[in-house]
Design a protein around this motif. Structure first.
Motif, PDB file in Angstrom:
ATOM      1  N   GLU A 130     -24.598   1.439 -23.231  1.00 57.79           N
ATOM      2  CA  GLU A 130     -25.528   1.647 -24.338  1.00 57.79           C
ATOM      3  C   GLU A 130     -24.805   1.889 -25.659  1.00 57.79           C
ATOM      4  O   GLU A 130     -25.324   1.556 -26.719  1.00 57.79           O
ATOM      5  N   GLN A 172     -30.879  -3.525 -22.780  1.00 61.65           N
ATOM      6  CA  GLN A 172     -30.655  -2.208 -23.359  1.00 61.65           C
ATOM      7  C   GLN A 172     -31.940  -1.386 -23.384  1.00 61.65           C
ATOM      8  O   GLN A 172     -33.057  -1.914 -23.307  1.00 61.65           O
ATOM      9  N   ARG A 175     -35.256   2.084 -27.565  1.00 65.95           N
ATOM     10  CA  ARG A 175     -35.008   3.389 -28.172  1.00 65.95           C
ATOM     11  C   ARG A 175     -36.168   3.906 -29.033  1.00 65.95           C
ATOM     12  O   ARG A 175     -36.248   5.114 -29.286  1.00 65.95           O
TER      13      ARG A 175
END
Length: 497
Positions: A130, A172, A175
């Protein structure tokens, strides 16, 4: 501060904890309360990495916050330390039946035999994946895994899996929802938590911390928990009322000015060592070998210094660089040389109601060239307690004459200590073989080391002298220094006084 539950982001929502003791660890809560047993219990002291989880925090100025992800040891993190943060465990990696790239790479590379340590490796690799868009070099992969131990698989297939994960289709973490949740949590009042009849406080400002510490001088201060956590998991101690400093943003500040570096006591070892290495590049070896990556991500420089251990590793190097410690009680602060802070074995100059606020270092004086090195001698390269640690600095003028010398050692006495006799043997002399030999001989009067399971007294004295010789070889221009201390060529008899 008003009482409220511990709240953090977990599995896509804000999760609350009530009733659990403030010293209950994140690992105990996951395994015993939530029955999330992917995170393993191995050593319960932050050494093996089987319990590795990833913590997310907001960093950056308001309006430009970013999510920072770091691997830590769940076995020595107390539950209140989760407040206002995000928690990710090995169960969070797969998306349905689709494994995360680091998990798939571990499978493909046969990176697991018994499998007990594998979740911890996966979480450390997840944090690396990450935080790095491209596969790093081998040394950085090794450093990332320095806190994860494997007894049966061997590290080559695990390192290969780290590389292969980057070759798989990129996937990923989303977020944005995590950042939104953390912003919501940031609007909550500071945590004042009561569980199992015990109380902990988590102030958010320096003023709140100072008021609490002065009002509750007997309360136990907890920063990263990498040492205090063991008091609970290994010694079964009742810590009483707690004051956790991890939410005090002012304590985490690192300020670099002209010729000056100030590191807040709450800055993590990871952040503090990055600043110290930028300030003094020769700090790099100690930064690499000081504890594991998860320990550095949680532990603080202020906590390491305040602990007062004679083998604290950072203190000799800081003392050699002339560090000063800033202490605060209420609104008042005082400053002293770091070596004066240590009075006796694990006894410091901290007064009741006082706490460590910062560490300050200055650049070398104009007109002098500073040679500096920091060495750590232990049985393992990574994650081991020192037999001897040292910070060595000499300041020479344009003629190569020594005008200042600060030689500090850990593991040689009840406290981190300067070698006054060895320093005196150097002052006013050229930085040459004769001077370093005098300093080596003087160490016998400076120290009477103890003998323990890590090293004998005679070994410690011999190693300390050898490190002085290595320091001279590396900085005097006398020649290249071999990688291994055992390969050093002794000073020739004709060069001796």
């Amino acid at each position: 501060m008003s009482e409220r539950p511990i709240q953090f982001y977990f599995r896509g929502a804000i999760h609350a904890i009530q009733g659990a003791a403030p010293t209950r660890t994140v690992l105990q809560y996951l395994r015993e309360d939530l029955c999330q047993t992917g995170t393993k219990e191995g050593c319960a002291e932050g050494d093996c990495g089987a319990c590795t989880v990833v913590i997310g925090e907001l960093v950056g100025a308001p309006g430009a916050e970013e999510l920072r992800l770091r691997a830590v040891n769940a076995c020595i993190q107390f539950l209140p330390a989760l407040d206002g943060k995000a928690l990710f465990t090995v169960e969070d990696l797969a998306a349905g039946e689709q494994l995360h790239p680091v998990q798939q790479a571990l499978v493909d590379r046969h990176g697991s035999q018994c499998g007990f340590c594998t979740p911890g490796f996966a979480m450390s690799l997840f944090a690396l994946y990450e935080n790095q868009d491209h596969c790093p070099e081998r040394d950085e992969i090794d450093h990332t895994l320095s806190g994860n131990l494997c007894r049966c698989t061997g590290y080559r297939p695990i390192v290969d899996a780290a590389r292969d994960a980057y070759a798989l289709p990129r996937r990923q973490l989303d977020r944005l929802p995590v950042i939104a949740a953390l912003k919501t949590l940031a609007e909550l009042p500071p945590l004042d938590y009561v569980g199992d009849g015990r109380r902990s406080h988590s102030p958010r400002t320096l003023a709140e911390l100072a008021e609490l510490r002065e009002r509750l001088p007997q309360a136990r201060l907890v920063a990263g928990g990498t040492d205090v956590g063991l008091w609970v998991t290994k010694q079964g101690r009742d810590l009483g009322e707690l004051i956790l400093t991890g939410a005090v943003a002012e304590l985490k500040r690192i300020q670099i000015g002209p010729g000056r570096l100030e590191i807040g006591a709450g800055a993590t070892l990871t952040d503090a060592f990055a600043a110290l290495t930028a300030f003094e590049p020769q700090w790099a070896e100690l930064a690499r070998r000081f504890a594991s990556t998860p320990v550095k991500n949680a532990g603080t420089l202020g906590g390491n210094v305040a602990n007062g251990s004679p083998i604290g590793d950072s203190m000799p190097a800081l003392i050699a660089l002339g560090a000063r410690i800033v202490l605060q009680r209420g609104d008042a602060t005082r400053e002293m040389a770091l070596e004066d802070f240590y009075l006796d074995y694990q006894k410091t100059a901290l007064a009741a109601g006082e706490f460590v606020r910062a560490l300050v270092l200055d650049a070398p004086a104009a007109g002098l060239k500073r040679h500096f090195r920091s060495y750590k001698v232990a049985k393992r390269l990574d994650q081991d307690i020192s037999a001897v640690a040292c910070g060595l600095a000499v300041h020479v003028d344009d003629e190569g004459c020594i005008r200042r010398a600060r030689l500090a050692f850990g593991g040689m006495a009840a406290t981190p200590k300067r070698a006054a006799g060895a320093e005196a043997a150097l002052l006013g002399r050229p930085w040459d073989a004769a001077a370093v030999r005098r300093a080596m001989d003087a160490l016998g009067s400076d120290f009477a080391p103890f003998t323990d399971v890590r090293a004998s007294s005679a070994y410690r004295l011999s190693v300390a002298a050898n490190l002085l010789q290595r320091f001279w070889l590396e900085t005097s221009g006398a020649g290249d220094t071999p990688v291994r201390l055992a390969a050093l060529t002794p000073i020739a008899p004709e060069d001796q006084p």
